[in-house]
Design a protein around this motif. Structure first.
Motif, PDB file in Angstrom:
ATOM      1  N   TRP A  86       7.343 -23.864  12.667  1.00  6.41           N
ATOM      2  CA  TRP A  86       7.189 -22.557  12.026  1.00  6.41           C
ATOM      3  C   TRP A  86       7.598 -21.449  12.984  1.00  6.41           C
ATOM      4  CZ3 TRP A  86       4.842 -17.817  12.132  1.00  6.41           C
ATOM      5  CH2 TRP A  86       4.782 -17.126  10.926  1.00  6.41           C
ATOM      6  N   GLY A  87       7.149 -21.549  14.232  1.00  6.16           N
ATOM      7  CA  GLY A  87       7.499 -20.533  15.223  1.00  6.16           C
ATOM      8  C   GLY A  87       8.998 -20.454  15.452  1.00  6.16           C
ATOM      9  N   ALA A  88       9.643 -21.599  15.560  1.00  8.37           N
ATOM     10  CA  ALA A  88      11.100 -21.615  15.751  1.00  8.37           C
ATOM     11  C   ALA A  88      11.808 -21.010  14.543  1.00  8.37           C
ATOM     12  CB  ALA A  88      11.581 -23.044  15.999  1.00  8.37           C
ATOM     13  N   TRP A  89      11.344 -21.339  13.334  1.00  4.30           N
ATOM     14  CA  TRP A  89      11.934 -20.802  12.104  1.00  4.30           C
ATOM     15  C   TRP A  89      11.867 -19.280  12.093  1.00  4.30           C
ATOM     16  CZ3 TRP A  89       8.727 -19.606   7.406  1.00  4.30           C
ATOM     17  CH2 TRP A  89       9.513 -19.210   6.315  1.00  4.30           C
ATOM     18  N   VAL A  90      10.700 -18.735  12.430  1.00  2.00           N
ATOM     19  CA  VAL A  90      10.506 -17.288  12.398  1.00  2.00           C
ATOM     20  C   VAL A  90      11.318 -16.597  13.495  1.00  2.00           C
ATOM     21  CG1 VAL A  90       8.774 -15.485  12.759  1.00  2.00           C
ATOM     22  CG2 VAL A  90       8.297 -17.390  11.227  1.00  2.00           C
ATOM     23  N   VAL A  91      11.405 -17.210  14.655  1.00  2.00           N
ATOM     24  CA  VAL A  91      12.176 -16.612  15.753  1.00  2.00           C
ATOM     25  C   VAL A  91      13.673 -16.660  15.452  1.00  2.00           C
ATOM     26  CG1 VAL A  91      12.853 -16.910  18.176  1.00  2.00           C
ATOM     27  CG2 VAL A  91      10.427 -16.995  17.535  1.00  2.00           C
ATOM     28  N   LEU A  92      14.152 -17.810  14.981  1.00  2.00           N
ATOM     29  CA  LEU A  92      15.591 -17.984  14.775  1.00  2.00           C
ATOM     30  C   LEU A  92      16.113 -17.378  13.476  1.00  2.00           C
ATOM     31  CD1 LEU A  92      15.870 -21.668  16.059  1.00  2.00           C
ATOM     32  CD2 LEU A  92      16.509 -19.564  17.279  1.00  2.00           C
ATOM     33  N   MET A 150       5.460 -12.750  16.612  1.00  2.00           N
ATOM     34  CA  MET A 150       4.411 -13.573  16.003  1.00  2.00           C
ATOM     35  C   MET A 150       4.840 -15.039  15.970  1.00  2.00           C
ATOM     36  SD  MET A 150       2.616 -13.038  12.353  1.00  2.00           S
ATOM     37  CE  MET A 150       1.612 -14.293  11.631  1.00  2.00           C
ATOM     38  N   GLY A 151       6.103 -15.276  15.648  1.00  2.00           N
ATOM     39  CA  GLY A 151       6.617 -16.648  15.655  1.00  2.00           C
ATOM     40  C   GLY A 151       6.522 -17.284  17.030  1.00  2.00           C
ATOM     41  N   MET A 152       6.793 -16.500  18.068  1.00  2.00           N
ATOM     42  CA  MET A 152       6.693 -17.011  19.429  1.00  2.00           C
ATOM     43  C   MET A 152       5.256 -17.394  19.761  1.00  2.00           C
ATOM     44  SD  MET A 152       5.712 -16.120  22.791  1.00  2.00           S
ATOM     45  CE  MET A 152       5.381 -14.397  22.533  1.00  2.00           C
ATOM     46  N   VAL A 153       4.313 -16.542  19.368  1.00  2.00           N
ATOM     47  CA  VAL A 153       2.897 -16.825  19.640  1.00  2.00           C
ATOM     48  C   VAL A 153       2.460 -18.090  18.898  1.00  2.00           C
ATOM     49  CG1 VAL A 153       0.542 -15.978  19.306  1.00  2.00           C
ATOM     50  CG2 VAL A 153       2.300 -14.443  20.170  1.00  2.00           C
ATOM     51  N   ILE A 154       2.850 -18.220  17.633  1.00  2.00           N
ATOM     52  CA  ILE A 154       2.499 -19.416  16.854  1.00  2.00           C
ATOM     53  C   ILE A 154       3.095 -20.658  17.503  1.00  2.00           C
ATOM     54  CG2 ILE A 154       2.725 -20.558  14.605  1.00  2.00           C
ATOM     55  CD1 ILE A 154       0.807 -18.120  14.636  1.00  2.00           C
ATOM     56  N   GLY A 155       4.337 -20.556  17.969  1.00  2.00           N
ATOM     57  CA  GLY A 155       4.966 -21.687  18.656  1.00  2.00           C
ATOM     58  C   GLY A 155       4.219 -22.079  19.921  1.00  2.00           C
ATOM     59  N   VAL A 156       3.756 -21.094  20.670  1.00  2.00           N
ATOM     60  CA  VAL A 156       2.992 -21.380  21.892  1.00  2.00           C
ATOM     61  C   VAL A 156       1.670 -22.061  21.554  1.00  2.00           C
ATOM     62  CG1 VAL A 156       1.798 -20.294  23.849  1.00  2.00           C
ATOM     63  CG2 VAL A 156       4.134 -19.611  23.276  1.00  2.00           C
ATOM     64  N   TYR A 157       1.045 -21.652  20.452  1.00  2.00           N
ATOM     65  CA  TYR A 157      -0.156 -22.367  19.998  1.00  2.00           C
ATOM     66  C   TYR A 157       0.171 -23.844  19.789  1.00  2.00           C
ATOM     67  CZ  TYR A 157      -3.544 -18.648  18.995  1.00  2.00           C
ATOM     68  OH  TYR A 157      -4.465 -17.656  19.091  1.00  2.00           O
ATOM     69  N   GLY A 158       1.362 -24.125  19.273  1.00  2.00           N
ATOM     70  CA  GLY A 158       1.776 -25.513  19.075  1.00  2.00           C
ATOM     71  C   GLY A 158       1.735 -26.304  20.364  1.00  2.00           C
ATOM     72  N   LEU A 159       2.197 -25.709  21.447  1.00  2.00           N
ATOM     73  CA  LEU A 159       2.126 -26.386  22.742  1.00  2.00           C
ATOM     74  C   LEU A 159       0.674 -26.655  23.133  1.00  2.00           C
ATOM     75  CD1 LEU A 159       4.807 -24.358  24.717  1.00  2.00           C
ATOM     76  CD2 LEU A 159       5.039 -26.664  23.755  1.00  2.00           C
TER      77      LEU A 159
END
Length: 128
Positions: free
Chosen positions: A15-21, A44-53
């Motif tokens: 989701w984070g990658a989708w929103v960023v890209l 926001m996409g970057m923050v969600i992606g970091v949560y994934g990590l």
């Protein structure tokens, strides 16, 4: 617990990658006007992606890394609360609700179960 957190990690990373890209894609899908400041949405996409990590790392030992799960759970509670407040104040259109289904609501029960298990284990350790 491990599978839940790994699924949450993969979802958040995607989701984070989708929103960023592709920052305008969500707005096009739901028929919303694309905001002028897509950089905020990408952030926001970057923050969600970091949560994934964080979820991925927590999956190796969910009981030890419960604070990561708790932070995620709180975000999944406060996100919808913020939506309701902003919707009632007519600051955000209803279509934004669709993000809450997969970003928040579907994770309430699994994350709640993990945190309940943490609570039971810590309580057991304190009494034994």
């Amino acid at each position: 617990m491990k599978l839940t957190l790994q699924l949450a990690a993969l979802y958040n990373l995607l989701w984070g990658a989708w929103v960023v890209l592709f920052p305008a894609h969500f707005f096009t899908l739901v028929g919303m006007e694309t905001p002028n400041q897509l950089l905020i949405w990408q952030g926001m996409g970057m923050v969600i992606g970091v949560y994934g990590l964080g979820y991925w790392w927590a999956s190796y030992n969910p009981l030890r890394h419960w604070p990561i799960v708790m932070v995620g759970f709180l975000g999944k509670i406060f996100g919808p609360v913020g939506f309701v407040i902003n919707y009632l104040e007519e600051k955000v259109p209803f279509e934004f609700f669709y993000t809450l289904i997969t970003n928040d609501f579907i994770w309430w029960i699994p994350f709640g179960i993990i945190l309940h298990k943490v609570h039971k284990d810590y309580r057991w350790k304190l009494t034994n």
